[in-house]
Write a protein that holds these residues in place. Sequence first.
Motif, PDB file in Angstrom:
ATOM      1  N   VAL A  56      42.671  40.857  57.484  1.00 59.02           N
ATOM      2  CA  VAL A  56      41.804  40.782  56.311  1.00 59.02           C
ATOM      3  C   VAL A  56      41.884  39.364  55.736  1.00 59.02           C
ATOM      4  CG1 VAL A  56      41.358  41.647  53.991  1.00 59.02           C
ATOM      5  CG2 VAL A  56      42.148  43.220  55.786  1.00 59.02           C
ATOM      6  N   PRO A  57      40.739  38.665  55.554  1.00 57.86           N
ATOM      7  CA  PRO A  57      40.790  37.298  55.004  1.00 57.86           C
ATOM      8  C   PRO A  57      41.367  37.288  53.586  1.00 57.86           C
ATOM      9  CG  PRO A  57      38.634  37.762  55.955  1.00 57.86           C
ATOM     10  CD  PRO A  57      39.358  39.070  55.886  1.00 57.86           C
ATOM     11  N   VAL A  58      42.381  36.441  53.370  1.00 58.30           N
ATOM     12  CA  VAL A  58      43.008  36.352  52.045  1.00 58.30           C
ATOM     13  C   VAL A  58      43.001  34.937  51.477  1.00 58.30           C
ATOM     14  CG1 VAL A  58      44.490  38.367  52.339  1.00 58.30           C
ATOM     15  CG2 VAL A  58      45.313  36.113  53.077  1.00 58.30           C
ATOM     16  N   GLN A  59      42.695  33.938  52.324  1.00 63.70           N
ATOM     17  CA  GLN A  59      42.672  32.569  51.805  1.00 63.70           C
ATOM     18  C   GLN A  59      41.769  31.682  52.656  1.00 63.70           C
ATOM     19  OE1 GLN A  59      45.683  29.182  52.382  1.00 63.70           O
ATOM     20  NE2 GLN A  59      46.395  30.104  50.459  1.00 63.70           N
ATOM     21  N   LEU A  60      40.914  30.915  51.970  1.00 64.04           N
ATOM     22  CA  LEU A  60      40.156  29.848  52.613  1.00 64.04           C
ATOM     23  C   LEU A  60      40.808  28.537  52.205  1.00 64.04           C
ATOM     24  CD1 LEU A  60      37.711  28.756  54.213  1.00 64.04           C
ATOM     25  CD2 LEU A  60      36.454  28.730  52.057  1.00 64.04           C
TER      26      LEU A  60
ATOM     27  N   ARG B 251      30.947  34.189  52.759  1.00 63.69           N
ATOM     28  CA  ARG B 251      30.797  34.583  54.168  1.00 63.69           C
ATOM     29  C   ARG B 251      32.122  34.490  54.915  1.00 63.69           C
ATOM     30  NH1 ARG B 251      30.280  31.423  58.477  1.00 63.69           N
ATOM     31  NH2 ARG B 251      29.818  29.587  57.179  1.00 63.69           N
ATOM     32  N   LEU B 252      32.849  33.397  54.735  1.00 63.05           N
ATOM     33  CA  LEU B 252      34.091  33.203  55.474  1.00 63.05           C
ATOM     34  C   LEU B 252      35.192  34.156  55.008  1.00 63.05           C
ATOM     35  CD1 LEU B 252      34.106  29.299  55.662  1.00 63.05           C
ATOM     36  CD2 LEU B 252      33.773  30.885  57.567  1.00 63.05           C
ATOM     37  N   LEU B 253      35.189  34.497  53.723  1.00 62.98           N
ATOM     38  CA  LEU B 253      36.199  35.420  53.206  1.00 62.98           C
ATOM     39  C   LEU B 253      35.755  36.877  53.304  1.00 62.98           C
ATOM     40  CD1 LEU B 253      37.509  33.530  50.034  1.00 62.98           C
ATOM     41  CD2 LEU B 253      38.673  33.835  52.229  1.00 62.98           C
ATOM     42  N   GLU B 254      34.496  37.078  53.731  1.00 66.03           N
ATOM     43  CA  GLU B 254      33.953  38.434  53.926  1.00 66.03           C
ATOM     44  C   GLU B 254      34.010  39.236  52.628  1.00 66.03           C
ATOM     45  OE1 GLU B 254      35.944  40.193  57.283  1.00 66.03           O
ATOM     46  OE2 GLU B 254      35.587  38.430  58.555  1.00 66.03           O
ATOM     47  N   ILE B 255      33.470  38.617  51.568  1.00 68.95           N
ATOM     48  CA  ILE B 255      33.442  39.255  50.255  1.00 68.95           C
ATOM     49  C   ILE B 255      32.024  39.214  49.706  1.00 68.95           C
ATOM     50  CG2 ILE B 255      35.851  38.741  49.695  1.00 68.95           C
ATOM     51  CD1 ILE B 255      34.851  36.339  48.051  1.00 68.95           C
ATOM     52  N   PRO B 256      31.709  40.079  48.735  1.00 70.23           N
ATOM     53  CA  PRO B 256      30.391  39.992  48.094  1.00 70.23           C
ATOM     54  C   PRO B 256      30.263  38.669  47.340  1.00 70.23           C
ATOM     55  CG  PRO B 256      31.487  42.084  47.584  1.00 70.23           C
ATOM     56  CD  PRO B 256      32.509  41.216  48.240  1.00 70.23           C
ATOM     57  N   PRO B 257      29.055  38.137  47.249  1.00 69.57           N
ATOM     58  CA  PRO B 257      28.865  36.850  46.553  1.00 69.57           C
ATOM     59  C   PRO B 257      29.171  36.923  45.066  1.00 69.57           C
ATOM     60  CG  PRO B 257      26.752  37.827  47.148  1.00 69.57           C
ATOM     61  CD  PRO B 257      27.792  38.652  47.828  1.00 69.57           C
ATOM     62  N   THR B 258      29.298  38.138  44.524  1.00 68.54           N
ATOM     63  CA  THR B 258      29.595  38.288  43.098  1.00 68.54           C
ATOM     64  C   THR B 258      31.084  38.446  42.816  1.00 68.54           C
ATOM     65  OG1 THR B 258      29.231  40.681  43.337  1.00 68.54           O
ATOM     66  CG2 THR B 258      27.362  39.335  42.607  1.00 68.54           C
ATOM     67  N   GLU B 259      31.920  38.508  43.851  1.00 63.04           N
ATOM     68  CA  GLU B 259      33.346  38.730  43.610  1.00 63.04           C
ATOM     69  C   GLU B 259      34.012  37.448  43.095  1.00 63.04           C
ATOM     70  OE1 GLU B 259      37.506  40.013  45.830  1.00 63.04           O
ATOM     71  OE2 GLU B 259      35.600  40.790  46.552  1.00 63.04           O
ATOM     72  N   PRO B 260      34.728  37.511  41.987  1.00 58.13           N
ATOM     73  CA  PRO B 260      35.425  36.310  41.496  1.00 58.13           C
ATOM     74  C   PRO B 260      36.570  35.934  42.420  1.00 58.13           C
ATOM     75  CG  PRO B 260      36.035  38.226  40.189  1.00 58.13           C
ATOM     76  CD  PRO B 260      34.938  38.674  41.112  1.00 58.13           C
ATOM     77  N   CYS B 261      36.872  34.646  42.440  1.00 60.63           N
ATOM     78  CA  CYS B 261      37.944  34.134  43.299  1.00 60.63           C
ATOM     79  C   CYS B 261      38.930  33.322  42.462  1.00 60.63           C
ATOM     80  CB  CYS B 261      37.373  33.240  44.404  1.00 60.63           C
ATOM     81  SG  CYS B 261      36.378  34.125  45.628  1.00 60.63           S
ATOM     82  N   LEU B 262      40.114  33.173  43.010  1.00 62.98           N
ATOM     83  CA  LEU B 262      41.144  32.320  42.422  1.00 62.98           C
ATOM     84  C   LEU B 262      41.268  31.077  43.281  1.00 62.98           C
ATOM     85  CD1 LEU B 262      43.464  32.139  40.267  1.00 62.98           C
ATOM     86  CD2 LEU B 262      44.966  33.017  42.053  1.00 62.98           C
TER      87      LEU B 262
ATOM     88  N   HIS C 148      41.123  32.225  47.073  1.00 60.47           N
ATOM     89  CA  HIS C 148      41.538  33.596  47.387  1.00 60.47           C
ATOM     90  C   HIS C 148      40.572  34.591  46.752  1.00 60.47           C
ATOM     91  CE1 HIS C 148      45.141  31.010  47.091  1.00 60.47           C
ATOM     92  NE2 HIS C 148      45.603  31.702  48.117  1.00 60.47           N
ATOM     93  N   PRO C 149      40.202  35.668  47.452  1.00 63.61           N
ATOM     94  CA  PRO C 149      39.416  36.731  46.810  1.00 63.61           C
ATOM     95  C   PRO C 149      40.216  37.362  45.671  1.00 63.61           C
ATOM     96  CG  PRO C 149      39.439  36.973  49.207  1.00 63.61           C
ATOM     97  CD  PRO C 149      40.472  35.949  48.865  1.00 63.61           C
ATOM     98  N   GLY C 150      39.575  37.545  44.532  1.00 60.71           N
ATOM     99  CA  GLY C 150      40.289  38.077  43.384  1.00 60.71           C
ATOM    100  C   GLY C 150      40.872  39.455  43.619  1.00 60.71           C
ATOM    101  N   SER C 151      40.237  40.256  44.470  1.00 61.94           N
ATOM    102  CA  SER C 151      40.703  41.624  44.699  1.00 61.94           C
ATOM    103  C   SER C 151      41.836  41.707  45.717  1.00 61.94           C
ATOM    104  CB  SER C 151      39.539  42.496  45.189  1.00 61.94           C
ATOM    105  OG  SER C 151      39.043  41.999  46.434  1.00 61.94           O
ATOM    106  N   ARG C 152      42.157  40.581  46.366  1.00 69.13           N
ATOM    107  CA  ARG C 152      43.139  40.629  47.456  1.00 69.13           C
ATOM    108  C   ARG C 152      44.339  39.736  47.227  1.00 69.13           C
ATOM    109  NH1 ARG C 152      38.702  39.494  52.171  1.00 69.13           N
ATOM    110  NH2 ARG C 152      37.284  41.227  51.668  1.00 69.13           N
ATOM    111  N   TYR C 153      44.433  39.108  46.079  1.00 69.79           N
ATOM    112  CA  TYR C 153      45.513  38.135  45.901  1.00 69.79           C
ATOM    113  C   TYR C 153      45.983  38.132  44.461  1.00 69.79           C
ATOM    114  CZ  TYR C 153      48.187  33.867  46.811  1.00 69.79           C
ATOM    115  OH  TYR C 153      49.190  32.962  46.969  1.00 69.79           O
TER     116      TYR C 153
END
Length: 242
Positions: free
Chosen positions: A140-144, A195-206, A226-231
């Motif tokens: 599961v992608p957790v960091q770009l 796209r690279l993190l495989e998340i919706p475009p509306t998901e906040p990131c850290l 990082h995806p906000g929901s995964r980190y």
Amino acid sequence: MMSAVSAAQPRYAQIKETIRRRIQSGHWREGFQIPSEHKLLEEFSVSRMTVHRALRDLTDEGLLTRVQGLGTFVAERPTSMDVVELRSIADEIAARGNRHSCAVESLSAVTADSGLARRFNRPVGSALFHSIVVHRESDVPVQLEERWVNPEVAPDYLDQDFTQQTPGAYLMRLESSPQVEHVIEAVAPTPDIARLLEIPPTEPCLRVTRRTWVNGQVVTVAMLVHPGSRYRLGARFQAPPP
């Protein structure tokens, strides 16, 4: 205005101290573009050579940085932050009992634009190395990780296989007691990041922007998204005594 005490100093030293006070007082903050040599020689009524020597000395001391084609700026000085440990993401994932894997999206030589030139304290157009790596935890992608590296410090960076060793782990082997700066922000993902993190475009990131120095030389600037929901970001540390 120069004080009577400083009047006995050489003129270039007086100018140095005046500029130093403006920086230390916060009147000229980090990243501030100072007046041109022409404006300074008019202000202090001295020769260009005198102003040039003062600026050269302050640059050598690390208070100023001169960017070719742009001008002279108050240097961004490294700060040390213990809130975030300098650790390879592969080690973080392994410590949680999970499996790390990654994909190298880009690995190339680039030239520094004005923003990167200021971050690295190097001239515009200087050579840098650039990489984009997507790190996964149990697939599961957790960091770009987007990173720029000083070739003078890591000349073999482009020859590494970063699917076997992360860029962070490789650089930590080269960096002896680095100074580290972290800037932590909540951001919205760009379409490419989503796209690279495989998340919706509306998901906040850290986003953690990390810059490291060794012996006053910037080694690397990295943006870790990082995806906000995964980190989650946390730390445990001993508070200093009152």
